[in-house]
Design a protein around this motif. Structure first.
Motif, PDB file in Angstrom:
ATOM      1  N   ASN A 129       0.654  -1.155   0.537  1.00 34.36           N
ATOM      2  CA  ASN A 129      -0.325  -0.004   0.358  1.00 34.36           C
ATOM      3  C   ASN A 129       1.079   1.296  -0.044  1.00 34.36           C
ATOM      4  O   ASN A 129       1.453   1.107   0.870  1.00 34.36           O
ATOM      5  CB  ASN A 129      -1.009   0.037   1.165  1.00 34.36           C
ATOM      6  CG  ASN A 129      -1.857  -1.192   1.613  1.00 34.36           C
ATOM      7  OD1 ASN A 129      -2.890  -1.163   0.846  1.00 34.36           O
ATOM      8  ND2 ASN A 129      -1.664  -2.382   1.622  1.00 34.36           N
ATOM      9  N   HIS A 131       0.332   5.012   0.124  1.00 34.48           N
ATOM     10  CA  HIS A 131      -0.042   6.728   0.274  1.00 34.48           C
ATOM     11  C   HIS A 131       1.034   7.960  -0.243  1.00 34.48           C
ATOM     12  O   HIS A 131       2.254   8.224   1.006  1.00 34.48           O
ATOM     13  CB  HIS A 131      -0.001   5.979   2.016  1.00 34.48           C
ATOM     14  CG  HIS A 131      -1.227   7.644   2.514  1.00 34.48           C
ATOM     15  ND1 HIS A 131      -1.616   7.518   3.674  1.00 34.48           N
ATOM     16  CD2 HIS A 131      -1.744   8.602   1.478  1.00 34.48           C
ATOM     17  CE1 HIS A 131      -2.161   9.080   3.999  1.00 34.48           C
ATOM     18  NE2 HIS A 131      -2.600   9.299   2.729  1.00 34.48           N
ATOM     19  N   GLU A 178      -3.659  10.524  -1.445  1.00 40.88           N
ATOM     20  CA  GLU A 178      -3.786   9.389  -2.450  1.00 40.88           C
ATOM     21  C   GLU A 178      -3.725   8.172  -2.121  1.00 40.88           C
ATOM     22  O   GLU A 178      -2.866   8.238  -1.651  1.00 40.88           O
ATOM     23  CB  GLU A 178      -4.115   9.955  -3.679  1.00 40.88           C
ATOM     24  CG  GLU A 178      -5.302  10.568  -4.402  1.00 40.88           C
ATOM     25  CD  GLU A 178      -5.423  11.331  -5.421  1.00 40.88           C
ATOM     26  OE1 GLU A 178      -5.523  10.371  -6.345  1.00 40.88           O
ATOM     27  OE2 GLU A 178      -4.570  12.236  -5.901  1.00 40.88           O
ATOM     28  N   ARG A 179      -3.786   6.701  -1.954  1.00 37.18           N
ATOM     29  CA  ARG A 179      -3.956   5.365  -1.170  1.00 37.18           C
ATOM     30  C   ARG A 179      -3.810   4.903  -2.701  1.00 37.18           C
ATOM     31  O   ARG A 179      -4.628   5.160  -3.470  1.00 37.18           O
ATOM     32  CB  ARG A 179      -4.347   5.022  -0.612  1.00 37.18           C
ATOM     33  CG  ARG A 179      -4.436   5.736   0.814  1.00 37.18           C
ATOM     34  CD  ARG A 179      -5.155   4.998   1.804  1.00 37.18           C
ATOM     35  NE  ARG A 179      -4.592   5.914   3.286  1.00 37.18           N
ATOM     36  CZ  ARG A 179      -4.077   5.252   4.188  1.00 37.18           C
ATOM     37  NH1 ARG A 179      -3.073   4.819   3.739  1.00 37.18           N
ATOM     38  NH2 ARG A 179      -4.195   5.914   5.450  1.00 37.18           N
ATOM     39  N   GLU A 227       3.142   1.138   8.713  1.00 39.35           N
ATOM     40  CA  GLU A 227       2.741   2.439   7.969  1.00 39.35           C
ATOM     41  C   GLU A 227       4.016   2.923   8.115  1.00 39.35           C
ATOM     42  O   GLU A 227       4.193   3.474   9.145  1.00 39.35           O
ATOM     43  CB  GLU A 227       1.364   3.600   7.419  1.00 39.35           C
ATOM     44  CG  GLU A 227       1.936   4.669   7.113  1.00 39.35           C
ATOM     45  CD  GLU A 227       0.462   5.056   6.377  1.00 39.35           C
ATOM     46  OE1 GLU A 227       0.040   6.167   5.677  1.00 39.35           O
ATOM     47  OE2 GLU A 227      -0.443   4.246   6.027  1.00 39.35           O
TER      48      GLU A 227
END
Length: 407
Positions: A129, A131, A178-179, A227
């Motif tokens: 992921n 970000h 935005e991811r 994260e």
């Protein structure tokens, strides 16, 4: 009846005055005395008034004593500063730095700005992921002293899968937030390179490259279990780096007995954004060329607001076997403008005189008649075998309708 006869005296008449009396005559009915109006007093409760007032005062005082007196609490910056906080006062408090890893790269003089992003690997779904938070101090590309930046994200060596952020207008400090997610096994991450490429959007010309950020050895210092925030310098791209115009997939099929040459436009992906919204309204125009001249053209329907359109449209041309050696296809992907003129996104070609992939595709089609042969093509700014004027010819006013047309 004669009452006198029985010896009883007759009743006296009180209304007649008595003889020998000198007082005035009095009435027989007396008027009742006039009483003063009675004063209605309020009904007294069981608790006397004075005692009830004391009880209300006691309740109010008790409520005030239970309220928090904020005036006695001291608030100051030094109490919130972690650098000046003693170890005894920090006991039992939460420190956000323990739960988020941060990797900051020192700024350099030759950088084109800074990019802020986070990485997190989700083991249950096997996805990386990404970000994208923001960028700061980007190089201005417009005459107004600003830019219209957006970011493209690749996970090399695979260039087919990419993501793109929205376009942020007129700023050198865009906020994206935005991811994106790349599907990849955890064991493959050390072999991959994450690349961010930042462009300046231009409505009427090529998008300018602002800079890029490259992340190698993704798992070298961290496992991305939480994260992790990164702050990296944006460096200038090499002169060979160009804006990726996108790819198109189509098939070729020839039926010699029917003299029918069919080009089926299947789909396109990762097209260049031509609108300020970060998308395009693409359609595909296929031109059948012979000796440098266009002898016939057809086009697909317009797909609105997308960079990955699906077409699955077959465009059929009548070509005899004798002319197969002198014809070729020029495939142009065009952004339809509903107000002005359509704009060329990219082009490719396939034919006996094409260079590289186009020639190989054509020969494979001839070697397998009646069988559709599909290939992906990387879009270029112009076809190698034709000038830009020939490719762009006929684009003006060619979108009167989205239906197919023949010349």
């Amino acid at each position: 009846m004669n009452w006198h006869g029985r010896g009883n005296p007759p009743p006296k008449d009180r209304s007649a005055p008595q003889s020998g009396s000198s007082s005035p005559t009095l009435s027989t009915c007396r008027t009742p005395p006039q009483l003063s109006p009675m004063k209605i007093l309020p009904r007294q409760s069981t608790v006397p008034l004075l005692q009830r007032q004391k009880q209300d005062a006691f309740k109010q005082q008790r409520q005030l004593s239970l309220q928090l007196n904020l005036a006695n609490i001291e608030f100051s910056v030094k109490n919130l500063n972690p650098s000046k906080r003693s170890q005894s006062s920090s006991l039992g408090s939460l420190n956000p730095d323990l739960y988020q890893d941060k990797h900051v790269e020192e700024s350099t003089e030759d950088s084109c700005g800074r990019l802020y992003f986070g990485l997190f690997y989700d083991h249950p779904t096997e996805t990386l992921n990404v970000h994208v938070y923001k960028a700061t101090d980007l190089t201005a590309k417009d005459f107004s002293g600003t830019s219209d930046p957006y970011v493209k994200i690749y996970l090399y060596p695979d260039r087919r899968k990419k993501f793109q952020t929205k376009v942020v207008r007129k700023t050198c400090n865009p906020d994206f937030d935005e991811r994106f997610a790349f599907q990849i096994p955890y064991s493959e991450l050390p072999k991959r390179t994450l690349k961010f490429t930042i462009y300046d959007f231009d409505r009427f010309s090529r998008h300018d490259l602002i800079g890029e950020v490259t992340v190698t050895h993704i798992l070298q210092d961290h496992d991305l279990g939480v994260e992790t925030e990164f702050i990296r310098n944006v460096v200038k791209g090499s002169a060979s780096d160009k804006v990726d115009l996108g790819e198109i997939l189509f098939s070729l099929c020839y039926l010699p007995t029917a003299c029918r040459l069919t080009l089926t436009v299947i789909k396109a992906r990762n097209l260049k954004a031509m609108d300020i919204t970060g998308a395009s309204d693409p359609y595909v125009k296929v031109s059948l060329m012979s000796l440098g001249k266009r002898i016939k053209k057809k086009k697909t329907a317009v797909k609105k607001n997308t960079l990955n359109p699906m077409y699955n449209e077959a465009l059929v041309f009548d070509v005899t076997p004798e002319t197969m050696e002198s014809v070729c296809f020029v495939i142009a992907v065009v952004d339809h403008d509903w107000v002005g003129h359509s704009e060329l996104i990219g082009v490719c070609e396939a034919g006996p005189f094409s260079v590289g992939q186009g020639k190989e595709h054509w020969e494979e089609m001839l070697a397998n008649p009646r069988t559709p042969i599909s290939h992906w093509y990387q879009l270029q700014e112009s076809a190698p075998s034709f000038s830009a004027a020939v490719v762009a010819g006929g684009l003006k006013n060619c979108m009167g309708s989205s239906q197919q047309s023949n010349d």
